[in-house]
Scaffold this motif. Sequence first.
Motif, PDB file in Angstrom:
ATOM      1  N   VAL A  15      35.732 -24.290  48.412  1.00  0.00           N
ATOM      2  CA  VAL A  15      35.967 -23.134  48.708  1.00  0.00           C
ATOM      3  C   VAL A  15      35.444 -21.994  47.856  1.00  0.00           C
ATOM      4  CG1 VAL A  15      38.151 -21.687  48.593  1.00  0.00           C
ATOM      5  CG2 VAL A  15      38.275 -23.927  49.918  1.00  0.00           C
ATOM      6  N   ALA A  16      35.584 -22.343  46.458  1.00  0.00           N
ATOM      7  CA  ALA A  16      34.799 -21.325  45.596  1.00  0.00           C
ATOM      8  C   ALA A  16      33.293 -21.125  45.837  1.00  0.00           C
ATOM      9  CB  ALA A  16      35.071 -21.941  44.001  1.00  0.00           C
ATOM     10  N   ALA A  17      32.612 -22.149  46.300  1.00  0.00           N
ATOM     11  CA  ALA A  17      31.112 -21.968  46.785  1.00  0.00           C
ATOM     12  C   ALA A  17      31.287 -21.196  47.714  1.00  0.00           C
ATOM     13  CB  ALA A  17      30.645 -23.393  46.771  1.00  0.00           C
ATOM     14  N   ALA A  18      31.857 -21.429  48.789  1.00  0.00           N
ATOM     15  CA  ALA A  18      31.842 -20.806  50.207  1.00  0.00           C
ATOM     16  C   ALA A  18      32.171 -19.235  49.925  1.00  0.00           C
ATOM     17  CB  ALA A  18      32.746 -21.375  51.107  1.00  0.00           C
ATOM     18  N   LEU A  19      33.224 -18.832  48.964  1.00  0.00           N
ATOM     19  CA  LEU A  19      33.369 -17.413  48.610  1.00  0.00           C
ATOM     20  C   LEU A  19      32.208 -16.854  48.008  1.00  0.00           C
ATOM     21  CD1 LEU A  19      37.296 -17.631  47.915  1.00  0.00           C
ATOM     22  CD2 LEU A  19      36.245 -16.673  49.812  1.00  0.00           C
ATOM     23  N   THR A  20      31.729 -17.606  46.949  1.00  0.00           N
ATOM     24  CA  THR A  20      30.606 -17.054  46.115  1.00  0.00           C
ATOM     25  C   THR A  20      29.627 -16.691  47.383  1.00  0.00           C
ATOM     26  OG1 THR A  20      31.282 -18.211  44.213  1.00  0.00           O
ATOM     27  CG2 THR A  20      29.075 -17.536  44.595  1.00  0.00           C
ATOM     28  N   ARG A  78      22.208  -2.896  46.200  1.00  0.00           N
ATOM     29  CA  ARG A  78      23.189  -4.233  46.663  1.00  0.00           C
ATOM     30  C   ARG A  78      24.425  -3.955  47.379  1.00  0.00           C
ATOM     31  NH1 ARG A  78      19.051  -6.147  46.261  1.00  0.00           N
ATOM     32  NH2 ARG A  78      18.322  -7.534  44.466  1.00  0.00           N
ATOM     33  N   TYR A  79      24.660  -4.348  48.544  1.00  0.00           N
ATOM     34  CA  TYR A  79      25.810  -4.279  49.191  1.00  0.00           C
ATOM     35  C   TYR A  79      26.232  -5.706  49.393  1.00  0.00           C
ATOM     36  CZ  TYR A  79      23.511  -5.741  53.552  1.00  0.00           C
ATOM     37  OH  TYR A  79      22.857  -6.644  54.562  1.00  0.00           O
ATOM     38  N   GLN A  80      27.750  -5.694  49.806  1.00  0.00           N
ATOM     39  CA  GLN A  80      28.389  -7.218  49.856  1.00  0.00           C
ATOM     40  C   GLN A  80      29.224  -7.170  50.868  1.00  0.00           C
ATOM     41  OE1 GLN A  80      29.409  -7.006  45.661  1.00  0.00           O
ATOM     42  NE2 GLN A  80      31.193  -8.256  46.548  1.00  0.00           N
ATOM     43  N   ARG A  81      29.547  -7.995  51.472  1.00  0.00           N
ATOM     44  CA  ARG A  81      30.641  -8.471  52.549  1.00  0.00           C
ATOM     45  C   ARG A  81      32.061  -7.859  52.112  1.00  0.00           C
ATOM     46  NH1 ARG A  81      27.351 -12.844  53.136  1.00  0.00           N
ATOM     47  NH2 ARG A  81      26.077 -12.642  54.845  1.00  0.00           N
ATOM     48  N   THR A  82      32.846  -7.668  52.860  1.00  0.00           N
ATOM     49  CA  THR A  82      34.324  -7.562  52.420  1.00  0.00           C
ATOM     50  C   THR A  82      35.120  -8.523  53.243  1.00  0.00           C
ATOM     51  OG1 THR A  82      35.000  -5.907  54.142  1.00  0.00           O
ATOM     52  CG2 THR A  82      33.954  -5.179  51.843  1.00  0.00           C
ATOM     53  N   PHE A  83      36.486  -8.610  53.031  1.00  0.00           N
ATOM     54  CA  PHE A  83      37.197  -9.522  53.957  1.00  0.00           C
ATOM     55  C   PHE A  83      37.378  -8.966  55.381  1.00  0.00           C
ATOM     56  CE2 PHE A  83      39.298 -10.800  49.536  1.00  0.00           C
ATOM     57  CZ  PHE A  83      38.739 -12.225  49.868  1.00  0.00           C
TER      58      PHE A  83
END
Length: 146
Positions: A15-20, A78-83
Amino acid sequence: MRRKVIGAGGLLVLVAAALTFYFWPMSAAQPLLESDQLLVMWEKTTIANAQPDIEVVRYDQLTQDQQNRLWALLEQARYQRTFATPFSDGSAKGLSDEMLYVHGFKDGRWCSTIFFSSNGEFSADYKNYRLSGAPQLMDEMLNVCQ
């Protein structure tokens, strides 16, 4: 009991790897990579005497040097996904009074657009994201265009 602990630990690592991976920052230039020409539009909305006014400035005569400098700025940003990213449709809510649109063209045809607001809302490929350092990026891009 030991198997359950090992299994739970393995699940937590997964789960930690997937969230990262999911929240890993991406280059703002990535959605425009197919483009060979950029058009930049800056939009500022103001309200005076209960009347809205939108100022739009187009930068469509950019030199190759200006475009190269814009590409360099976008590659560093840099941009990143949100929930909420998977459920978004590219329409942004809670925008600020300043927006910057970057349209990409290839062989004279439109191929993609990104836009972001000074408060960090970022849209690309019909999805919404968060952009780090949006006000500074907007100022730097406008300085290059002028």
